[in-house]
Design an enzyme around this catalytic site. Structure first.
Site, PDB file in Angstrom:
ATOM      1  N   SER A  29      21.862  13.454 -16.711  1.00  0.00           N
ATOM      2  CA  SER A  29      21.670  12.346 -17.660  1.00  0.00           C
ATOM      3  C   SER A  29      22.956  12.053 -18.429  1.00  0.00           C
ATOM      4  CB  SER A  29      20.601  12.708 -18.698  1.00  0.00           C
ATOM      5  OG  SER A  29      19.615  13.545 -18.164  1.00  0.00           O
ATOM      6  N   HIS A  60      18.329   8.257 -15.566  1.00  0.00           N
ATOM      7  CA  HIS A  60      18.733   8.705 -14.229  1.00  0.00           C
ATOM      8  C   HIS A  60      18.810   7.479 -13.317  1.00  0.00           C
ATOM      9  CE1 HIS A  60      18.484  13.199 -14.445  1.00  0.00           C
ATOM     10  NE2 HIS A  60      17.968  12.846 -15.597  1.00  0.00           N
ATOM     11  N   HIS A  82      13.045  15.615 -10.355  1.00  0.00           N
ATOM     12  CA  HIS A  82      12.694  16.917 -10.907  1.00  0.00           C
ATOM     13  C   HIS A  82      11.311  17.321 -10.415  1.00  0.00           C
ATOM     14  CE1 HIS A  82      15.526  14.988 -13.662  1.00  0.00           C
ATOM     15  NE2 HIS A  82      15.928  16.189 -14.005  1.00  0.00           N
ATOM     16  N   TYR A  84       8.975  18.396 -12.221  1.00  0.00           N
ATOM     17  CA  TYR A  84       7.927  17.946 -13.146  1.00  0.00           C
ATOM     18  C   TYR A  84       7.491  16.506 -12.884  1.00  0.00           C
ATOM     19  CZ  TYR A  84      11.866  15.957 -15.790  1.00  0.00           C
ATOM     20  OH  TYR A  84      12.993  15.263 -16.150  1.00  0.00           O
ATOM     21  N   GLU A  85       8.245  15.793 -12.065  1.00  0.00           N
ATOM     22  CA  GLU A  85       7.829  14.425 -11.714  1.00  0.00           C
ATOM     23  C   GLU A  85       6.723  14.441 -10.656  1.00  0.00           C
ATOM     24  OE1 GLU A  85      11.143  11.413 -11.441  1.00  0.00           O
ATOM     25  OE2 GLU A  85      12.357  13.218 -11.626  1.00  0.00           O
ATOM     26  N   ALA A 112      21.438  18.899 -18.568  1.00  0.00           N
ATOM     27  CA  ALA A 112      21.235  19.038 -20.014  1.00  0.00           C
ATOM     28  C   ALA A 112      20.385  20.284 -20.223  1.00  0.00           C
ATOM     29  CB  ALA A 112      20.508  17.815 -20.551  1.00  0.00           C
ATOM     30  N   MET A 210      15.313  22.214 -17.070  1.00  0.00           N
ATOM     31  CA  MET A 210      14.224  21.926 -16.125  1.00  0.00           C
ATOM     32  C   MET A 210      14.734  21.517 -14.738  1.00  0.00           C
ATOM     33  SD  MET A 210      11.953  19.595 -18.734  1.00  0.00           S
ATOM     34  CE  MET A 210      11.848  19.996 -20.492  1.00  0.00           C
ATOM     35  N   SER A 211      15.954  21.915 -14.413  1.00  0.00           N
ATOM     36  CA  SER A 211      16.511  21.444 -13.128  1.00  0.00           C
ATOM     37  C   SER A 211      17.464  22.481 -12.538  1.00  0.00           C
ATOM     38  CB  SER A 211      17.268  20.123 -13.353  1.00  0.00           C
ATOM     39  OG  SER A 211      18.445  20.357 -14.107  1.00  0.00           O
ATOM     40  N   ASN A 234      20.699  20.344 -27.394  1.00  0.00           N
ATOM     41  CA  ASN A 234      19.885  20.665 -28.582  1.00  0.00           C
ATOM     42  C   ASN A 234      19.729  22.173 -28.639  1.00  0.00           C
ATOM     43  OD1 ASN A 234      18.104  19.959 -26.072  1.00  0.00           O
ATOM     44  ND2 ASN A 234      16.884  21.396 -27.269  1.00  0.00           N
ATOM     45  N   HIS A 246      13.455  13.728 -26.245  1.00  0.00           N
ATOM     46  CA  HIS A 246      14.351  13.307 -25.162  1.00  0.00           C
ATOM     47  C   HIS A 246      15.502  12.449 -25.688  1.00  0.00           C
ATOM     48  CE1 HIS A 246      15.595  12.438 -21.096  1.00  0.00           C
ATOM     49  NE2 HIS A 246      15.416  11.141 -21.250  1.00  0.00           N
TER      50      HIS A 246
HETATM   51  N1  HPA Z   1      14.390  22.788 -22.991  1.00  0.00           N
HETATM   52  C1  HPA Z   1      14.300  22.510 -21.670  1.00  0.00           C
HETATM   53  N2  HPA Z   1      15.038  21.602 -21.078  1.00  0.00           N
HETATM   54  C2  HPA Z   1      15.944  20.957 -21.827  1.00  0.00           C
HETATM   55  C3  HPA Z   1      16.106  21.199 -23.200  1.00  0.00           C
HETATM   56  C4  HPA Z   1      15.281  22.180 -23.810  1.00  0.00           C
HETATM   57  O1  HPA Z   1      15.361  22.462 -25.022  1.00  0.00           O
HETATM   58  N3  HPA Z   1      17.088  20.381 -23.648  1.00  0.00           N
HETATM   59  C5  HPA Z   1      17.520  19.666 -22.566  1.00  0.00           C
HETATM   60  N4  HPA Z   1      16.822  20.007 -21.464  1.00  0.00           N
END
Ligand code: HPA
Length: 272
Positions: A29, A60, A82, A84-85, A112, A210-211, A234, A246
């Protein structure tokens, strides 16, 4: 079934791509614009490639860009799908496996991630030393694709030391500070609970996301050298007394994006 899809994508790319890539960079991203700097660029929309899984996540783009950077034949994936999609893990790596068939020998992943290590701050860049797969998801389940690699592939060197050194050198040359650490993949799409993050820290992770792990597994299976870096967008849940969203991930990602693109560029110069 999976092999049919990989071959569908591969055949299309083999017929249409002018510069066959040696290095693949997956742009997470906010990093998509790196592909705008590619010379002799050939841009293919994912949706026009038969068999290609298309991302549904905002931010994306969904394009494959082929061409040259610093004399290196490169393929950039702008966006990815991903788990999760709703895609199977094997489906998420169809593009990469098609690119490996096309000739890709080295892989750089970007993503990220949430910072788990208390010494990290949002905006930090982390070079991934190793991963912990906390999902039980793997693209390698099912009949082994012998064409790519063995049934029980070794993961001792899933993150190639020389490629990590190239990322490190690119950062140092440009006075960009980087962290190094262990990335843990969780399935998402919900962010973690504060208790999950405490558990994750005890287990040895410095960042969560998550990737990336599926691609690293598929690359290692195929003997493709890999490395990866995270933008810590974050601090993970419960570290700061504030909710996660997000938008924050995208905003912080944008702040670090220039530095990450500089590191990618220095990396390409070094690994060509
Ligand atoms: N958790 C999981 N995936 C993420 C996060 C998070 O805090 N930040 C960016 N992708």
């Amino acid at each position: 079934m999976t092999m049919d899809r990989i071959n569908q994508v591969y055949s299309y790319l083999n017929e249409n791509v002018k510069t066959k890539p040696d290095v693949c960079v997956v742009l997470g991203s906010g990093l998509g614009s790196y592909a705008d700097t590619i010379e002799d660029a050939q841009v293919l929309d994912y949706k026009n490639i038969p068999g290609f899984p298309v991302s549904t996540v905002p931010g994306h783009a969904g394009r494959l860009v082929f061409g040259k950077k610093h004399g290196v034949n490169i393929a950039c994936m702008q966006g990815r799908v991903h788990c999760y999609e709703g895609y199977s893990t094997a489906e998420t790596v169809i593009p990469l496996r098609a690119l490996i068939k096309l000739g890709v020998k080295k892989l750089l992943m970007t993503n990220a991630a949430g910072g788990v290590n208390m010494d990290f701050s949002p905006g930090d860049i982390m070079l991934i030393r190793d991963h912990i797969n906390f999902t039980s998801l793997t693209p390698l389940e099912g009949p082994n694709l012998d064409e790519f690699g063995p049934r029980f592939p070794d993961m001792s060197y899933a993150y190639d030391k020389e490629l990590i050194a190239a990322l490190d050198a690119a950062a140092k040359d440009n006075n960009i500070p980087v962290q190094k650490g262990v990335y843990m993949m969780l399935k998402g799409p919900s962010f973690e609970t504060p208790s999950e993050i405490k558990a994750v820290r005890i287990l040895g992770a410095d960042a969560v996301g998550m990737s990336t792990v599926p691609e690293i597994l598929a690359a290692a299976h195929a003997g493709v050298k890999s490395c990866a870096m995270s933008c810590i967008t974050n601090m993970a849940a419960g570290i700061l007394d504030q909710p996660l969203n997000h938008e924050e991930v995208m905003e912080t990602g944008a702040i670090a994006a220039d530095n990450i693109k500089t590191i990618i560029d220095g990396f390409i110069q070094r690994v060509g």
